[in-house]
Design a protein around this motif. Structure first.
Motif, PDB file in Angstrom:
ATOM      1  N   ARG A   6      -6.356  -3.573  -0.830  1.00 19.87           N
ATOM      2  CA  ARG A   6      -7.438  -3.319   0.138  1.00 19.87           C
ATOM      3  C   ARG A   6      -6.957  -2.334   1.198  1.00 19.87           C
ATOM      4  NH1 ARG A   6     -11.163  -8.008   1.748  1.00 19.87           N
ATOM      5  NH2 ARG A   6     -10.314  -7.596   3.811  1.00 19.87           N
ATOM      6  N   GLN A   7      -7.733  -1.276   1.382  1.00 23.51           N
ATOM      7  CA  GLN A   7      -7.337  -0.240   2.342  1.00 23.51           C
ATOM      8  C   GLN A   7      -8.516   0.661   2.647  1.00 23.51           C
ATOM      9  OE1 GLN A   7      -5.028   3.091   0.152  1.00 23.51           O
ATOM     10  NE2 GLN A   7      -4.823   1.272  -1.164  1.00 23.51           N
ATOM     11  N   VAL A   8      -8.417   1.371   3.758  1.00 24.59           N
ATOM     12  CA  VAL A   8      -9.301   2.503   4.035  1.00 24.59           C
ATOM     13  C   VAL A   8      -8.414   3.736   4.036  1.00 24.59           C
ATOM     14  CG1 VAL A   8     -10.811   3.662   5.674  1.00 24.59           C
ATOM     15  CG2 VAL A   8     -11.021   1.198   5.316  1.00 24.59           C
ATOM     16  N   ALA A   9      -8.642   4.624   3.083  1.00 24.12           N
ATOM     17  CA  ALA A   9      -7.842   5.837   2.942  1.00 24.12           C
ATOM     18  C   ALA A   9      -8.574   6.984   3.633  1.00 24.12           C
ATOM     19  CB  ALA A   9      -7.608   6.148   1.470  1.00 24.12           C
TER      20      ALA A   9
ATOM     21  N   TYR B 281      -8.500  -4.194   6.427  1.00 19.48           N
ATOM     22  CA  TYR B 281      -8.208  -3.100   5.513  1.00 19.48           C
ATOM     23  C   TYR B 281      -7.116  -2.220   6.113  1.00 19.48           C
ATOM     24  CZ  TYR B 281     -12.259  -4.334   2.726  1.00 19.48           C
ATOM     25  OH  TYR B 281     -13.132  -5.007   1.916  1.00 19.48           O
ATOM     26  N   GLU B 282      -6.032  -2.043   5.357  1.00 17.50           N
ATOM     27  CA  GLU B 282      -4.916  -1.223   5.831  1.00 17.50           C
ATOM     28  C   GLU B 282      -5.355   0.238   5.937  1.00 17.50           C
ATOM     29  OE1 GLU B 282      -1.001  -0.367   7.038  1.00 17.50           O
ATOM     30  OE2 GLU B 282      -2.048  -2.271   6.793  1.00 17.50           O
ATOM     31  N   PRO B 283      -5.233   0.858   7.116  1.00 15.20           N
ATOM     32  CA  PRO B 283      -5.583   2.277   7.230  1.00 15.20           C
ATOM     33  C   PRO B 283      -4.424   3.164   6.783  1.00 15.20           C
ATOM     34  CG  PRO B 283      -5.014   1.404   9.394  1.00 15.20           C
ATOM     35  CD  PRO B 283      -4.907   0.263   8.426  1.00 15.20           C
ATOM     36  N   VAL B 284      -4.701   4.109   5.901  1.00 13.50           N
ATOM     37  CA  VAL B 284      -3.690   5.047   5.428  1.00 13.50           C
ATOM     38  C   VAL B 284      -4.292   6.446   5.438  1.00 13.50           C
ATOM     39  CG1 VAL B 284      -2.555   3.322   3.977  1.00 13.50           C
ATOM     40  CG2 VAL B 284      -4.329   4.776   2.995  1.00 13.50           C
ATOM     41  N   GLU B 285      -3.431   7.436   5.468  1.00 10.77           N
ATOM     42  CA  GLU B 285      -3.892   8.829   5.403  1.00 10.77           C
ATOM     43  C   GLU B 285      -3.419   9.424   4.092  1.00 10.77           C
ATOM     44  OE1 GLU B 285      -3.312  13.111   7.691  1.00 10.77           O
ATOM     45  OE2 GLU B 285      -2.923  11.246   8.784  1.00 10.77           O
TER      46      GLU B 285
ATOM     47  N   VAL C 200       0.836  -1.205   0.000  1.00 12.23           N
ATOM     48  CA  VAL C 200       0.000   0.000   0.000  1.00 12.23           C
ATOM     49  C   VAL C 200       0.869   1.252   0.000  1.00 12.23           C
ATOM     50  CG1 VAL C 200      -1.663   1.341   1.328  1.00 12.23           C
ATOM     51  CG2 VAL C 200      -1.958  -1.129   1.117  1.00 12.23           C
ATOM     52  N   GLU C 201       1.873   1.296   0.860  1.00 12.82           N
ATOM     53  CA  GLU C 201       2.719   2.486   0.976  1.00 12.82           C
ATOM     54  C   GLU C 201       3.514   2.723  -0.299  1.00 12.82           C
ATOM     55  OE1 GLU C 201       3.997   5.937   2.316  1.00 12.82           O
ATOM     56  OE2 GLU C 201       2.523   4.663   3.341  1.00 12.82           O
TER      57      GLU C 201
ATOM     58  N   HIS D 147     -11.185   0.860  -0.356  1.00 10.16           N
ATOM     59  CA  HIS D 147     -10.905   0.182  -1.619  1.00 10.16           C
ATOM     60  C   HIS D 147     -11.038  -1.314  -1.389  1.00 10.16           C
ATOM     61  CE1 HIS D 147      -9.645   3.859  -3.446  1.00 10.16           C
ATOM     62  NE2 HIS D 147      -8.633   4.028  -2.632  1.00 10.16           N
ATOM     63  N   THR D 148     -11.988  -1.927  -2.069  1.00 12.26           N
ATOM     64  CA  THR D 148     -12.142  -3.380  -2.018  1.00 12.26           C
ATOM     65  C   THR D 148     -11.368  -3.980  -3.194  1.00 12.26           C
ATOM     66  OG1 THR D 148     -14.107  -3.490  -3.422  1.00 12.26           O
ATOM     67  CG2 THR D 148     -14.462  -3.032  -1.084  1.00 12.26           C
TER      68      THR D 148
END
Length: 225
Positions: free
Chosen positions: A40-43, A66-70, A11-12, A80-81
């Motif tokens: 998969r993530q929650v941005a 879901y990986e949390p990112v800012e 993700v990063e 994002h699914t």
């Protein structure tokens, strides 16, 4: 125009690729397009980070897998699914104070045409209590597209996402996240390309969006991320 293909391993790293795309456009003046299916993530947006429940919302996202990112572009949380299509278009700017509205309108129309190509007649706007509420969205039986913009002194990035399928999954992920943030969210406000009569295949949607964002540019150079 450069067209970046695929996604990075994490993700990063994936987020860094888009940031590097914008930076390179600023340095060289060459526009670029990237359309892909993210991890998969929650941005979360910057406003989310200021909420008292932000850390709890991150924990809720992580608990659901879901990986949390800012992110630096956009307002509130977006999930994002496996079927979400993300897009980003970077372009040089001479004056960062000018052209924002035109860039929004152009990109919105391009994505609207891409959806029409796959059988979905989307219209500007969104239902109330939508995820990542904003002025630049497309709806078709619910919100299916959200668009945001980031502007630097030398370049602008217009980016967003398309909900292709999994509307129930996305709503189920975001409902407890928005609850933790103390922000309104109506799960029924989520739409999808598939629910609106289009394909559930993200690759078909990805191809249509990429083609629309490239437009008539014939000097295309494809490059892996």
């Amino acid at each position: 125009m450069r067209v970046l293909c695929g996604r990075a391993a994490t993700v990063e790293a994936d987020r860094e690729r888009t940031g590097a795309m914008l930076a390179r456009t600023g340095e060289t003046g060459e526009p670029a397009v990237r359309v892909w299916t993210p991890h998969r993530q929650v941005a979360f947006g910057r406003r989310d980070a200021a909420e008292p429940g932000y850390e709890r919302a991150r924990a809720v996202a992580r608990k659901q897998g879901y990986e949390p990112v800012e992110r630096r572009v956009g307002g509130r949380a977006v999930a994002h699914t496996a079927s979400t299509v993300a897009f980003a278009r970077s372009m040089p700017v001479a004056d960062p104070r000018a052209g924002m509205t035109a860039r929004y309108e152009t990109t919105t129309e391009q994505v609207r045409r891409a959806l029409a190509e796959v059988g979905v007649e989307a219209t500007p706007g969104e239902p109330s209590a939508s995820f990542c509420p904003g002025s630049h969205s497309l709806q078709a039986g619910g919100k299916v597209v959200g668009i945001a913009q980031r502007v630097r002194p030398d370049a602008a990035l217009v980016a967003g996402c398309v909900v292709v399928a999994d509307r129930e999954t996305l709503a189920g992920v975001l409902a407890p996240v928005y609850d933790a943030l103390g922000q309104p969210f109506d799960p029924s406000s989520v739409g999808s390309v598939a629910a609106a009569g289009g394909p559930a295949d993200p690759e078909q949607v990805r191809t249509a969006v990429e083609r629309a964002l490239i437009g008539d540019d014939t000097a295309v150079r494809r490059q892996a991320v």
